[in-house]
Design a protein around this motif. Structure first.
Motif, short mmCIF file in Angstrom:
data_model
loop_
_atom_site.label_atom_id
_atom_site.label_comp_id
_atom_site.label_asym_id
_atom_site.label_seq_id
_atom_site.Cartn_x
_atom_site.Cartn_y
_atom_site.Cartn_z
N LEU A 18 47.68 47.85 50.74
CA LEU A 18 46.87 48.12 49.55
C LEU A 18 45.43 47.66 49.75
O LEU A 18 44.68 47.52 48.79
CB LEU A 18 47.47 47.41 48.33
CG LEU A 18 48.86 47.87 47.91
CD1 LEU A 18 49.34 47.07 46.72
CD2 LEU A 18 48.87 49.34 47.59
N SER A 19 45.05 47.41 50.97
CA SER A 19 43.73 46.83 51.23
C SER A 19 42.61 47.86 51.18
O SER A 19 41.44 47.50 51.11
CB SER A 19 43.72 46.15 52.60
OG SER A 19 44.02 47.09 53.62
N THR A 20 42.97 49.14 51.22
CA THR A 20 41.94 50.17 51.18
C THR A 20 42.23 51.16 50.07
O THR A 20 43.36 51.34 49.65
CB THR A 20 41.86 50.94 52.51
OG1 THR A 20 43.13 51.54 52.76
CG2 THR A 20 41.52 50.00 53.66
N VAL A 21 41.18 51.79 49.61
CA VAL A 21 41.30 52.83 48.59
C VAL A 21 41.23 54.18 49.29
O VAL A 21 40.58 54.32 50.32
CB VAL A 21 40.15 52.70 47.56
CG1 VAL A 21 40.21 53.80 46.52
CG2 VAL A 21 40.22 51.34 46.90
N LYS A 69 34.40 49.52 44.47
CA LYS A 69 35.46 50.27 45.14
C LYS A 69 35.95 51.38 44.23
O LYS A 69 36.16 51.16 43.03
CB LYS A 69 36.64 49.37 45.51
CG LYS A 69 36.42 48.48 46.73
CD LYS A 69 37.70 47.76 47.12
CE LYS A 69 37.47 46.90 48.35
NZ LYS A 69 38.74 46.21 48.75
N GLN A 103 39.67 47.97 34.34
CA GLN A 103 39.43 46.58 34.71
C GLN A 103 39.52 45.66 33.49
O GLN A 103 40.10 44.57 33.56
CB GLN A 103 38.05 46.46 35.35
CG GLN A 103 37.80 45.17 36.07
CD GLN A 103 36.67 45.30 37.08
OE1 GLN A 103 36.84 45.89 38.15
NE2 GLN A 103 35.51 44.75 36.75
N SER A 110 47.21 47.93 35.68
CA SER A 110 47.56 47.41 37.00
C SER A 110 49.08 47.45 37.21
O SER A 110 49.85 47.37 36.26
CB SER A 110 47.04 45.99 37.17
OG SER A 110 47.66 45.12 36.25
N MET A 297 47.76 51.87 44.94
CA MET A 297 46.49 51.77 45.66
C MET A 297 45.31 51.75 44.71
O MET A 297 44.25 51.18 45.02
CB MET A 297 46.38 52.95 46.64
CG MET A 297 45.40 52.73 47.79
SD MET A 297 45.50 54.07 49.00
CE MET A 297 47.05 53.65 49.81
N ASP A 299 44.88 50.03 42.20
CA ASP A 299 44.58 48.67 41.75
C ASP A 299 43.43 48.06 42.54
O ASP A 299 42.86 47.05 42.12
CB ASP A 299 45.82 47.77 41.88
CG ASP A 299 46.88 48.09 40.84
OD1 ASP A 299 46.60 48.89 39.93
OD2 ASP A 299 47.99 47.54 40.95
N GLN A 300 43.08 48.66 43.67
CA GLN A 300 41.99 48.14 44.49
C GLN A 300 40.62 48.57 43.96
O GLN A 300 39.59 48.02 44.39
CB GLN A 300 42.15 48.62 45.94
CG GLN A 300 43.42 48.14 46.61
CD GLN A 300 43.49 46.63 46.71
OE1 GLN A 300 42.53 46.00 47.14
NE2 GLN A 300 44.60 46.06 46.32
#
Length: 330
Positions: A18-21, A69, A103, A110, A297, A299-300
């Motif tokens: 999940l580190s990238t969008v 992001k 957000q 989320s 994903m 959530d990033q």
């Protein structure tokens, strides 16, 4: 059940990366000719508007210092372009509002994960799910049995999340972006104990979120079995919506009247159709599983915080809640 849990109650098989969008991609149109024709007629969409719109949206995201992001894939960005009929200024504003509300209300957006036990339970009960067949206008139909929400177990955040996972998941199909959605809300046996769970701020934000922020086209909204005691709240809530959305509301006293507007065969067996609700929910959950990693994903995505504004409407809601709490209704 589609998820397996460990001893601590956490789901196995969660999306690990999940580190990238999702990044920029080359759009390949998969819409069938009738939907393309509808998009051209209703949304001012063609190959040129899509290409130019996607490029402008991507440039806007890259150059906007507030957006840190964001998804850049065509499926995601076309949601906003189609909602605003490719009017660029409005599409950009809608995207930014969407990122902010995600957000600000992370408890709503989320971990929209079908493997979340509380969320899965609410869907299994029939609180909010999509019927497998489209209606006569080719739209997917969301069906909700409001009384399936247990105020002793489920929170207002659970309610919103059950709705959002459905909208976000089905918007991954771009035909739904073009055609929009139909909604059927069965309000039988809904009492004030459910209504009073909501704070004024939550209600006003939920209405703003559904109509003005989520990039979905709400085409038909049917309410059936609405209790008399809730009509005052229903009518007041409508005042928070635009005339366009209010014109799409239809209230039916019972299922017989609903069936005059919605094909009976697409409804659950419990409402006159042929497929039991439980089977429909199983099919729906498979759809959620298929796009699960894409939702997680999201959530990033991130945007810088904005100063919060107070809402004058809060006082009106507070007054209504106080008055209804005083009522003694069986």
């Amino acid at each position: 059940m589609y998820c397996v849990y460990d001893a601590m109650g956490s789901p196995y098989g969660a999306c690990d990366d999940l580190s990238t969008v999702l990044g920029e991609d080359d759009y390949v149109c998969t819409l069938p000719p009738p939907v393309l024709k509808l998009a051209a007629k209703d949304l001012c969409e063609d190959e040129v508007s899509r290409t130019n719109g996607l490029q402008q949206m991507r440039d806007y995201i890259r150059r906007n210092p507030a957006i840190t992001k964001c998804r850049l894939d065509a499926n995601f960005l076309l949601r906003f372009l189609r909602l605003k009929k490719f009017r660029m200024k409005e599409s950009k504003e809608c995207l930014e509002k969407y990122l902010r509300i995600r957000q600000e209300h992370s408890n709503w957006f989320s971990r929209l994960d079908i493997c979340d036990r509380m969320l899965e339970d609410l869907i299994d009960q029939g609180y909010f799910f999509a019927l497998p067949e489209r209606d006569e206008s080719g739209r997917r139909v969301f069906f909700s049995v409001a009384s399936k929400m247990d105020p002793n177990r489920h929170t207002t955040a659970d309610q919103v999340r059950a709705t959002m996972i459905g909208l976000e998941s089905l918007l991954e199909d771009e035909e739904n972006q073009v055609r929009g959605f139909t909604y059927i809300f069965d309000e039988r046996d809904v009492g004030l104990n459910l209504i009073c769970l909501w704070t004024p701020a939550e209600v006003s934000k939920a209405f703003q979120c559904c109509e003005k922020t989520i990039p979905a086209r709400h085409k038909e909204i049917h309410f059936v079995n609405l209790p008399t005691a809730l009509y005052a709240i229903f009518e007041f809530s409508k005042t928070l919506l635009s005339d366009k959305i209010k014109s799409r509301f239809q209230v039916h006293s019972d299922e017989t009247k609903l069936k005059k507007k919605v094909p009976t065969h697409i409804l659950p067996k419990e409402y006159g159709g042929t497929v039991p609700m439980a089977e429909m929910i199983k099919m729906y959950k498979k759809e959620l599983v298929a796009v699960r990693s894409r939702l997680l994903m999201m959530d990033q995505m991130a945007i810088e915080e904005e100063k919060k504004k107070t809402k004058k409407i809060d006082k009106a809601f507070e007054t209504i809640q106080k008055n209804f709490r005083k009522l003694d209704i069986d």
